[in-house]
Enzyme design. Structure first.
Site, PDB file in Angstrom:
ATOM      1  CG  ASP A  16      -2.059   0.991   1.102  1.00 26.65           C
ATOM      2  OD1 ASP A  16      -2.440   1.342  -0.036  1.00 26.65           O
ATOM      3  OD2 ASP A  16      -2.565   1.436   2.148  1.00 26.65           O
ATOM      4  CG  HIS A  33      -0.651   2.090  -9.262  1.00 25.83           C
ATOM      5  ND1 HIS A  33      -0.777   1.765  -7.933  1.00 25.83           N
ATOM      6  CD2 HIS A  33      -1.775   2.784  -9.591  1.00 25.83           C
ATOM      7  CE1 HIS A  33      -1.934   2.236  -7.476  1.00 25.83           C
ATOM      8  NE2 HIS A  33      -2.553   2.870  -8.457  1.00 25.83           N
ATOM      9  CG  LEU A 127       9.393 -17.338  -3.751  1.00 27.33           C
ATOM     10  CD1 LEU A 127       9.168 -17.342  -2.244  1.00 27.33           C
ATOM     11  CD2 LEU A 127       9.967 -15.998  -4.205  1.00 27.33           C
TER      12      LEU A 127
HETATM   13  C1  IPE Z   1      -5.317  -2.863  -0.060  1.00 31.87           C
HETATM   14  O1  IPE Z   1      -5.020  -1.506  -0.247  1.00 31.87           O
HETATM   15  C2  IPE Z   1      -5.327  -3.590  -1.364  1.00 31.87           C
HETATM   16  C3  IPE Z   1      -4.056  -3.680  -2.075  1.00 31.87           C
HETATM   17  C4  IPE Z   1      -2.891  -3.277  -1.645  1.00 31.87           C
HETATM   18  C5  IPE Z   1      -4.120  -4.307  -3.361  1.00 31.87           C
HETATM   19  P1  IPE Z   1      -6.171  -0.410  -0.349  1.00 31.87           P
HETATM   20  O2  IPE Z   1      -5.489   0.892  -0.546  1.00 31.87           O
HETATM   21  O3  IPE Z   1      -7.177  -0.797  -1.357  1.00 31.87           O
HETATM   22  O4  IPE Z   1      -6.847  -0.499   1.103  1.00 31.87           O
HETATM   23  P2  IPE Z   1      -7.774   0.554   1.867  1.00 31.87           P
HETATM   24  O5  IPE Z   1      -8.831   0.974   0.902  1.00 31.87           O
HETATM   25  O6  IPE Z   1      -6.907   1.700   2.261  1.00 31.87           O
HETATM   26  O7  IPE Z   1      -8.281  -0.197   3.054  1.00 31.87           O
HETATM   27  C1  IPE Z   2      -1.687   0.161  -3.302  1.00 31.49           C
HETATM   28  O1  IPE Z   2      -1.455   1.534  -3.360  1.00 31.49           O
HETATM   29  C2  IPE Z   2      -1.931  -0.432  -4.657  1.00 31.49           C
HETATM   30  C3  IPE Z   2      -3.324  -0.848  -4.892  1.00 31.49           C
HETATM   31  C4  IPE Z   2      -4.314  -0.784  -4.033  1.00 31.49           C
HETATM   32  C5  IPE Z   2      -3.620  -1.370  -6.201  1.00 31.49           C
HETATM   33  P1  IPE Z   2      -2.639   2.583  -3.323  1.00 31.49           P
HETATM   34  O2  IPE Z   2      -3.023   2.921  -4.721  1.00 31.49           O
HETATM   35  O3  IPE Z   2      -3.748   2.108  -2.465  1.00 31.49           O
HETATM   36  O4  IPE Z   2      -1.903   3.823  -2.666  1.00 31.49           O
HETATM   37  P2  IPE Z   2      -2.526   4.851  -1.642  1.00 31.49           P
HETATM   38  O5  IPE Z   2      -3.029   4.076  -0.476  1.00 31.49           O
HETATM   39  O6  IPE Z   2      -3.612   5.576  -2.358  1.00 31.49           O
HETATM   40  O7  IPE Z   2      -1.365   5.734  -1.301  1.00 31.49           O
HETATM   41 MG    MG Z   3      -4.146   2.357  -0.492  1.00 34.85          MG
END
Ligand code: IPE
Ligand code: IPE
Ligand code: MG
Length: 236
Positions: A16, A33, A127
């Site tokens: 995240d 990303h 792995l």
């Molecule tokens: C969790 O992250 C899902 C992934 C990393 C793929 P999110 O950014 O979607 O989670 P929330 O919405 O903050 O809980």
């Molecule tokens: C995690 O990073 C990747 C996915 C959920 C696909 P985020 O896109 O949720 O990044 P933040 O949380 O907005 O910074």
């Molecule tokens: Mg996020």
């Protein structure tokens, strides 16, 4: 029960913080990303070197479809491209690849590449890399129960979960500062050690993983027993 080894057998990661990493640099979220893929490459390498046998990465949740369509489209394209570009190298380094989640909603081309990659790497045993795409912990439990009932084996529904046949995660890592599980492996993480770091995923590197492993090595996993019982077993 044998003493818990100090190196986890299975690590599960919520990657995240990509969007915030980009926004702090005045870049579009999707740039985060793209950068996050670099962290994926590096963690797979380091985890392999440390002798960890299972790695499960949360790439796209069943709730992430609610994001703006262009971000969802970019993430799907990025996943497809990574499948195309990384699989030779993963296969050569002995990685077994699985995708977990409701894959029926992915593009047919992506589904086909997943099937090919899974078949091609099925005999690799250095792995086992699981990438969770359109995955949700609640979906996983519901689909396992449905399939178990259909097979007349409702008592054995954990056999139908997405990670059946693999050990439960020993260590959960979430980057990006939030202290939540966000519908990841709900059943499988009953006794997983939970590690949270404020480091954003695109900046998560080998040293950050070492910190998480050091923290894990200091845990006493009791599985409901007393500390005395656990130490007695560990001491022989
Ligand atoms: C969790 O992250 C899902 C992934 C990393 C793929 P999110 O950014 O979607 O989670 P929330 O919405 O903050 O809980
Ligand atoms: C995690 O990073 C990747 C996915 C959920 C696909 P985020 O896109 O949720 O990044 P933040 O949380 O907005 O910074
Ligand atoms: Mg996020």
């Amino acid at each position: 029960m044998p003493p818990a080894p100090k190196v986890p057998l299975h690590i599960a990661v919520v990657m995240d913080g990509n969007g915030r990493w980009a926004q702090r640099r005045m870049l579009p979220r999707v740039a985060g990303h793209r950068q996050g893929v670099e962290s994926v490459r590096s963690i797979i390498r380091v985890v392999g070197e440390r002798g960890i046998r299972h790695l499960t990465l949360f790439a796209f949740s069943s709730e992430n479809w609610q994001r703006p369509a262009d971000e969802v489209g970019f993430l799907m394209e990025l996943f497809l491209r990574a499948l195309r570009e990384e699989m030779d190298r993963l296969h050569d380094s002995g990685v077994r690849f699985s995708a977990i989640g409701d894959l029926s909603r992915l593009a047919p081309e992506t589904q086909q590449l997943i099937e090919e990659a899974q078949a091609r790497t099925a005999a690799n045993d250095r792995l086992w890399l699981n990438v969770a795409v359109n995955y949700g912990g609640r979906w996983d439990i519901a689909q396992a129960v449905a399939r178990a009932v259909a097979a007349g084996r409702s008592h054995a529904f954990p056999d139908y979960l997405a990670l059946a046949g693999q050990p439960d995660p020993d260590l959960f890592i979430r980057t990006g500062g939030e202290r939540r599980v966000s519908n990841f492996l709900l059943w499988q993480m009953a006794y997983t050690e939970l590690y949270f770091t404020d480091v954003l995923w695109p900046e998560f590197g080998a040293e950050d993983l070492e910190q998480a492993l050091a923290w894990y090595a200091g845990r006493e996993r009791r599985f409901g027993m007393t500390g005395e019982q656990v130490r007695e077993v560990a001491g022989g």
